[in-house]
Design a protein around this motif. Structure first.
Motif, PDB file in Angstrom:
ATOM      1  N   SER A 155       0.833  -1.203   0.000  1.00 16.12           N
ATOM      2  CA  SER A 155       0.000   0.000   0.000  1.00 16.12           C
ATOM      3  C   SER A 155       0.869   1.254   0.000  1.00 16.12           C
ATOM      4  O   SER A 155       1.802   1.379   0.808  1.00 16.12           O
ATOM      5  N   GLU A 156       0.574   2.184  -0.909  1.00 17.49           N
ATOM      6  CA  GLU A 156       1.345   3.422  -0.989  1.00 17.49           C
ATOM      7  C   GLU A 156       1.184   4.259   0.280  1.00 17.49           C
ATOM      8  O   GLU A 156       2.149   4.841   0.773  1.00 17.49           O
ATOM      9  N   SER A 157      -0.039   4.317   0.822  1.00 19.43           N
ATOM     10  CA  SER A 157      -0.264   5.091   2.041  1.00 19.43           C
ATOM     11  C   SER A 157       0.515   4.501   3.211  1.00 19.43           C
ATOM     12  O   SER A 157       1.072   5.236   4.046  1.00 19.43           O
ATOM     13  N   SER A 158       0.575   3.170   3.282  1.00 14.30           N
ATOM     14  CA  SER A 158       1.326   2.521   4.352  1.00 14.30           C
ATOM     15  C   SER A 158       2.809   2.845   4.244  1.00 14.30           C
ATOM     16  O   SER A 158       3.487   3.050   5.258  1.00 14.30           O
ATOM     17  N   ARG A 159       3.329   2.893   3.009  1.00 15.14           N
ATOM     18  CA  ARG A 159       4.739   3.230   2.816  1.00 15.14           C
ATOM     19  C   ARG A 159       5.022   4.659   3.271  1.00 15.14           C
ATOM     20  O   ARG A 159       6.068   4.931   3.877  1.00 15.14           O
ATOM     21  N   VAL A 160       4.093   5.571   2.978  1.00 11.11           N
ATOM     22  CA  VAL A 160       4.268   6.964   3.382  1.00 11.11           C
ATOM     23  C   VAL A 160       4.270   7.079   4.904  1.00 11.11           C
ATOM     24  O   VAL A 160       5.147   7.729   5.495  1.00 11.11           O
ATOM     25  N   PHE A 161       3.290   6.431   5.551  1.00  9.30           N
ATOM     26  CA  PHE A 161       3.219   6.487   7.010  1.00  9.30           C
ATOM     27  C   PHE A 161       4.468   5.854   7.639  1.00  9.30           C
ATOM     28  O   PHE A 161       5.016   6.371   8.618  1.00  9.30           O
ATOM     29  N   SER A 162       4.921   4.747   7.076  1.00  7.79           N
ATOM     30  CA  SER A 162       6.113   4.069   7.607  1.00  7.79           C
ATOM     31  C   SER A 162       7.348   4.951   7.460  1.00  7.79           C
ATOM     32  O   SER A 162       8.228   4.956   8.332  1.00  7.79           O
ATOM     33  N   MET A 366       3.580  15.044  10.727  1.00 13.66           N
ATOM     34  CA  MET A 366       3.304  13.787  10.035  1.00 13.66           C
ATOM     35  C   MET A 366       3.833  12.588  10.827  1.00 13.66           C
ATOM     36  O   MET A 366       3.187  11.537  10.883  1.00 13.66           O
ATOM     37  N   SER A 370       1.614   9.468  12.099  1.00  9.35           N
ATOM     38  CA  SER A 370       1.908   8.109  11.648  1.00  9.35           C
ATOM     39  C   SER A 370       2.327   7.203  12.808  1.00  9.35           C
ATOM     40  O   SER A 370       1.943   6.028  12.855  1.00  9.35           O
ATOM     41  N   ARG A 373      -0.736   6.517  14.929  1.00 11.56           N
ATOM     42  CA  ARG A 373      -1.589   5.618  14.130  1.00 11.56           C
ATOM     43  C   ARG A 373      -1.093   4.180  14.241  1.00 11.56           C
ATOM     44  O   ARG A 373      -1.884   3.245  14.456  1.00 11.56           O
ATOM     45  N   LYS A 374       0.221   3.978  14.081  1.00  9.82           N
ATOM     46  CA  LYS A 374       0.775   2.624  14.171  1.00  9.82           C
ATOM     47  C   LYS A 374       0.625   2.062  15.575  1.00  9.82           C
ATOM     48  O   LYS A 374       0.347   0.861  15.758  1.00  9.82           O
TER      49      LYS A 374
END
Length: 391
Positions: A155-162, A366, A370, A373-374
């Motif tokens: 997931s692109e959003s998951s990569r951004v948050f990570s 951010m 993130s 969120r995690k």
């Protein structure tokens, strides 16, 4: 009105973050602040900044204290599970053991009391890194070498948050420049000593952090555990490195974590004891000794309880980095410099500082989102007081 400086009951406990900014103000305005929170309140001209910085520092110190206890307990658990695979002890029981040890060690009255422990911590850190890198190389060359997958999250959003969570963790690692700040109480020229101390501090951080991170990722790929020892000593299968090497690495990191927990707790102790101590009486008088024992014991118990209830080591690192280290180490010093020296808006210095402020403010916001969120997502997957540390 700025927050008036308060008398320091125990002068040797002077320790705060970003002392470099303190020296800048001292040389420019002729005032020397030994606490970053008082510097912020003085420059920004508002008493609320005093408490804002206290909040950030408390978040950092408590987060590091929780993380140190949690990782220490995990190291004990790793050693125990290898010596006694069918043992009944749970993670929270090891956390309780570590907490008791930390309570005893926390009674060392000042940062000055830890000076020999700090030097030993440096040696342990270098020794641990040497052993871990050697163990990873051994694991990569062994016949039981694990399968390596370097792919990212789908997931692109998951990569951004990570990515932003990782930035926060790196900020937490490199925010450890708190260690040389004890030099704020040394005789002049303090600035030169600070620069040398910071260079040494960041050099050690860079070498040890990236050496362990690169070697662990090279061997285990995206399955690498935040505690690389756990990857080298998997639950299902033999150890991937000699037991003696891994056992010595566990001992090294365990002792070092005690030192880390003690160092970071000193600022929290100083904040608490500023109100509870009587500066007219001695450090070991009954009037000061009893409150110190009670307050420090309660603080360590709180950190131990939080570590047992929410054993999320990687998530805690991310939250501490985003909420604590990023604003304290990368935003406030630049802001205070611009407000103190007032460089022309056309100057390169002004725009470099403003760029750093804007970039790291955005990264902090951010990163906070993130990381929290995690933490929430991981908390939904595991029960409270779990016996496994969550990455």
């Amino acid at each position: 009105m700025s927050q008036p400086p308060q008398p320091d009951p125990f002068p040797q406990t002077r320790l705060d973050s970003d002392a470099g900014a303190v020296f800048v103000l001292e040389s420019k305005a002729g005032r020397r602040h030994i606490r970053f929170r008082e510097l912020a309140a003085d420059v920004l001209g508002s008493g609320w900044m005093f408490y804002f910085v206290i909040f950030i520092q408390t978040a950092i110190n408590t987060g590091v204290g929780i993380g140190a206890i949690l990782l220490s307990a995990e190291c004990l658990q790793i050693m125990y599970s290898n010596l006694s695979p069918n043992g009944s002890l749970k993670l929270y029981e090891f956390i309780a053991m570590v907490t008791v040890v930390m309570i005893v060690l926390s009674q060392l009255p000042t940062f000055h009391s830890l000076r020999h422990l700090n030097f030993a911590s440096l040696i342990l850190c270098l020794g641990y890194t040497f052993l871990v890198v050697g163990a990873c190389i051994h694991a990569a060359l062994s016949k039981n070498a694990p399968h390596r997958d370097y792919s990212l999250e789908s997931s692109e959003s998951s990569r951004v948050f990570s990515a932003f969570t990782s930035i926060s963790i790196i900020a937490a690692i490199f925010g450890n420049g708190i260690l040389p700040e004890i030099q704020a109480t040394l005789a002049p020229p303090a600035t030169g000593k600070m620069v040398k101390g910071l260079i040494m501090c960041y050099s050690v951080i860079f070498v040890t952090f990236y050496a362990a991170a690169f070697s662990g990722y090279f061997v285990f790929g995206n399955k690498s555990n935040s505690n690389i020892l756990k990857s080298l000593m998997p639950d299902d299968g033999p150890s991937l490195a000699p037991t003696m090497v891994l056992g010595l690495a566990v001992v090294f990191i365990l002792l070092q974590l005690f030192a880390i927990g003690l160092v970071y707790s000193q600022v929290a102790y100083e904040i608490m004891e500023k109100k509870s101590a009587d500066i007219k009486q001695g450090m070991f008088s009954k009037r000061n000794l009893i409150p110190r024992i009670i307050l420090r014991t309660l603080y360590v118990i709180f950190c131990g309880f939080m570590a047992a209830m929410l054993p999320f080591f990687g998530d805690i690192n991310g939250v501490v980095g985003a909420i604590g280290f990023i604003p304290l180490d990368f935003v406030l010093p630049m802001l205070l410099y611009n407000m103190t020296y007032k460089p022309p808006r056309s100057s390169l210095t002004y725009w470099i500082n403003m760029s750093i402020i804007v970039v790291f403010t955005g990264a902090g916001i951010m990163g906070s989102f993130s990381s929290i969120r995690k933490l929430v997502l991981d908390a939904n997957k595991f029960k409270l007081f779990s016996s496994d540390v969550v990455d």
